[in-house]
Design an enzyme around this catalytic site. Sequence first.
Site, PDB file in Angstrom:
ATOM      1  CB  CYS A 182      19.448 109.126  61.200  1.00  0.00           C
ATOM      2  SG  CYS A 182      18.145 110.335  60.978  1.00  0.00           S
ATOM      3  NE  ARG A 216      16.791 117.331  70.152  1.00  0.00           N
ATOM      4  CZ  ARG A 216      16.860 117.315  71.484  1.00  0.00           C
ATOM      5  NH1 ARG A 216      16.047 118.043  72.209  1.00  0.00           N
ATOM      6  NH2 ARG A 216      17.748 116.551  72.094  1.00  0.00           N
ATOM      7  CD  GLU A 246      11.518 117.858  57.445  1.00  0.00           C
ATOM      8  OE1 GLU A 246      11.555 118.140  58.646  1.00  0.00           O
ATOM      9  OE2 GLU A 246      11.225 116.706  57.047  1.00  0.00           O
ATOM     10  CB  SER A 247      14.665 113.818  55.908  1.00  0.00           C
ATOM     11  OG  SER A 247      13.430 113.543  56.534  1.00  0.00           O
ATOM     12  CE1 TYR A 280      13.677 108.304  66.544  1.00  0.00           C
ATOM     13  CE2 TYR A 280      12.354 107.721  64.628  1.00  0.00           C
ATOM     14  CZ  TYR A 280      13.585 107.898  65.221  1.00  0.00           C
ATOM     15  OH  TYR A 280      14.726 107.667  64.503  1.00  0.00           O
TER      16      TYR A 280
HETATM   17  N1  GSH Z   1      12.410 116.286  60.838  1.00  0.00           N
HETATM   18  C1  GSH Z   1      13.742 115.830  60.766  1.00  0.00           C
HETATM   19  C2  GSH Z   1      14.066 114.884  61.900  1.00  0.00           C
HETATM   20  C3  GSH Z   1      15.500 114.475  61.941  1.00  0.00           C
HETATM   21  C4  GSH Z   1      15.886 113.789  63.259  1.00  0.00           C
HETATM   22  O1  GSH Z   1      15.128 113.830  64.250  1.00  0.00           O
HETATM   23  N2  GSH Z   1      17.070 113.153  63.292  1.00  0.00           N
HETATM   24  C5  GSH Z   1      17.520 112.499  64.495  1.00  0.00           C
HETATM   25  C6  GSH Z   1      18.265 111.217  64.205  1.00  0.00           C
HETATM   26  S1  GSH Z   1      17.242 109.905  63.654  1.00  0.00           S
HETATM   27  C7  GSH Z   1      18.532 113.354  65.214  1.00  0.00           C
HETATM   28  O2  GSH Z   1      19.499 113.792  64.617  1.00  0.00           O
HETATM   29  N3  GSH Z   1      18.322 113.564  66.511  1.00  0.00           N
HETATM   30  C8  GSH Z   1      19.214 114.290  67.338  1.00  0.00           C
HETATM   31  C9  GSH Z   1      18.467 115.117  68.355  1.00  0.00           C
HETATM   32  O3  GSH Z   1      17.223 115.142  68.327  1.00  0.00           O
HETATM   33  O4  GSH Z   1      19.133 115.751  69.149  1.00  0.00           O
HETATM   34  C10 GSH Z   1      13.926 115.203  59.420  1.00  0.00           C
HETATM   35  O5  GSH Z   1      13.073 114.411  58.982  1.00  0.00           O
HETATM   36  O6  GSH Z   1      14.915 115.502  58.777  1.00  0.00           O
END
Ligand code: GSH
Length: 270
Positions: free
Chosen positions: A63, A129, A147-148, A194
């Site tokens: 990720c 999610r 939130e990263s 994405y």
């Molecule tokens: N806004 C979040 C996005 C995090 C994100 O989308 N992570 C993905 C992996 S790259 C995830 O865990 N996806 C699982 C899902 O959407 O169910 C951040 O920047 O922390």
Amino acid sequence: MGVLVEGEWKDQWYDTKSTGGRFVRWQSPYRHWITPDGSPGPTGEGGFAAEPGRYHLYVSYACPWAHRTLIMRELKGLQNMISLSVTHWLMAERGWTFDPGPGVVSDSVNGARALYEVYLADNPKASGRATTPLLWDKKQRRIVSNESADIVRMFNSAFDGVGAQPGDFYPEPLRADIDALNDHIYDTVNNGVYKAGFASTQEAYEEAARGVFATLDELEKRLDKNRYLFGDRIVETDWRLFTTLVRFDAVYHGHFKCNLRRLIDYPNLH
Ligand SMILES: N[C@@H](CCC(=O)N[C@@H](CS)C(=O)NCC(=O)O)C(=O)O
């Protein structure tokens, strides 16, 4: 891939029908901040003081968002203060799991077998999610943030008074410019790949893929004379860009169909 609905895990893919084939990213609902004294941060509630050993970070190495937080944890020397769990590389019906596999570091804090169980440990009726990265407070047994962008900022400065390594990747005089460039790169590159990869109409795909390359062309020029995006000082924006670029030719070029050019075709960005 799945989602929690009132505490139940449902295996389902992103629905892009209602948005004209466009992928719309789920906004992170957990937005508390670790601060030096536990006072509230820019969003969420207070009560999360910077204390060594108190917090735990869940990541997937696949990720790019989690990768940012791992980089900042290293740069600030927080490895011994903030413990870590690493998911299995494959995200399938149960989402991210801790099934045995290369690089997996199981969950020593909540004993979860899948990441969504950590969301349920915070709230047994959670909906949404189960994404990485995820920052957990062992003391209050609840989620601080998923939130990263916020986690990167907390790691940058919150632990400075309790032994973090020096270094500031969000310097005061550049903050407005950093915020503006972060937004642009987020929309067209970090999330842009994405939007191209998950688009389910030709129009949405082309709009996103062209946007990715328009920004890469722009950044390539910007780096003609500068080593980093803001001159010779590396800031969080460079690291936020890096985690997408480092995956570009291996993942986004083929898998997400961002294939007008490869990263290797950009001498400055590469
Ligand atoms: N806004 C979040 C996005 C995090 C994100 O989308 N992570 C993905 C992996 S790259 C995830 O865990 N996806 C699982 C899902 O959407 O169910 C951040 O920047 O922390």
